[in-house]
Write a protein that holds these residues in place. Sequence first.
Motif, PDB file in Angstrom:
ATOM      1  N   ARG A   1       0.825  -1.200   0.000  1.00 35.99           N
ATOM      2  CA  ARG A   1       0.000   0.000   0.000  1.00 35.99           C
ATOM      3  C   ARG A   1       0.866   1.259   0.000  1.00 35.99           C
TER       4      ARG A   1
ATOM      5  N   THR B   1      -6.356   7.915  -7.047  1.00 40.52           N
ATOM      6  CA  THR B   1      -6.575   6.494  -6.755  1.00 40.52           C
ATOM      7  C   THR B   1      -7.992   6.060  -7.119  1.00 40.52           C
TER       8      THR B   1
ATOM      9  N   THR C   1      -6.829   0.746  -4.853  1.00 39.80           N
ATOM     10  CA  THR C   1      -7.833   1.038  -3.829  1.00 39.80           C
ATOM     11  C   THR C   1      -7.807   2.526  -3.510  1.00 39.80           C
ATOM     12  N   THR C   2      -8.973   3.131  -3.482  1.00 35.57           N
ATOM     13  CA  THR C   2      -9.082   4.566  -3.228  1.00 35.57           C
ATOM     14  C   THR C   2      -8.584   4.906  -1.823  1.00 35.57           C
TER      15      THR C   2
ATOM     16  N   GLU D   1      -4.949   4.528   7.005  1.00 37.74           N
ATOM     17  CA  GLU D   1      -4.667   5.074   5.687  1.00 37.74           C
ATOM     18  C   GLU D   1      -3.908   6.397   5.803  1.00 37.74           C
TER      19      GLU D   1
END
Length: 413
Positions: A97, A128, A135-136, A144
């Motif tokens: 990520r 994104t 993945t947004t 996040e």
Amino acid sequence: MSQLANQLAAAEREEVSLGIRQLLAAPLITERGKPDAFDLIRRRGEPIRQWFDYYCGWPLTIEPRLGYARLAKVRVADDPRRPLRRLRSGKAPFDRRRYVLLCVTAAELLATPVTTIGLLAKRVVQATAADEAITTLDTASREERRALVDVLRLLEHYGVLDAVDGSTEAFVESAEAKVLYQIDGTLVLRLLSAPIGPSRLEVPLDEVALRFEELLAAVSRERRYGVSSAHSDRPGQSEVQRNLWLRHSVFRRLVDDPVLYFDDLSDAERAYLASPTGRQLLRRAAEQGGFVLEERAEGVLLVDVESVATDSRFPDDAGNAKVAALLLLETLTGPVTVEQLRIQAGELLSRFPRWAEGYRGPDGAERLAADAIEVLMAFGLAQLSSGIARPLPAAARYTVREARTADSEGASG
């Protein structure tokens, strides 16, 4: 006057060797981040540039006005033991990520020379969301936001971002944090050192994982060698191109890896290194770079006695895993199972009850053994296959028996 000239020449050689080793440890050096190192590299730029170009084929860009020096290290090497790491106390490696967010964020930084963390996060969210393969970014999630902050702090470390007002870390606690950034767009473009931009490879998304090694070789292709830099014997490659590739491929591994094992080289690379020319260049490169050349039957390594040329040291008591690795190395005299190492790690935890607090718990010994093995593998001291750990020849440098032998040899000399 002759004595003064000799002193000046010696001082220049020392500074050139120091600059070479500083760039090997940190291929991107900024005037703001490391003013002394940058000043030295700026002053001795030409001989340092020549050293890297001749031995490794790596271009060195020095921009005095913009305040940075960038060594573009190119290698076709898929090595998961050298990840980017989070700039936190645990130094955890970047996960998938964070790598994705790093790429997206770097692309978005090219849009403007000044931004805020809120505007930048919004642009990353939009980017994104527009790509179905990603993945947004969810800025409502603390995890996040922490991932994005890890990316931004890394970019600050590189000098790409400069937080002129506010603290990046505040974004972890609140998406409403106020941070103002200045962006160095030139450094953004310098982050990627691949000769071929990945965007130039038109590959369907579902084929990327299956063709990863092929794609890595494609973005690393250097035309000066006539063929993909992953191969040195192909029709159409001239003798000059072949010898150039052999020299660069050998020295790239020598300066970039903790130890160079002959078994890991191709037949052509071994023959080049064993030739009179290869031996002469090996000694000359070590001398000019300020290294001590250590040669053994199994391979060679360049020892930096000042520990300038590396971003990670061994032995080193700065981390519990490295301490455990050194202690376990004493017992790693032959093939052992991971379970045996786990038992030995547990014994270490029992023997030193106040040590390695982060590894206390039901799975502490297992984690400590795993991390210690990772350290040994990263430094070319052990290999792991099918649950069996085996010492590699360089491990002998750190055993008690080898140390005693070295001491006795030194005394007798």
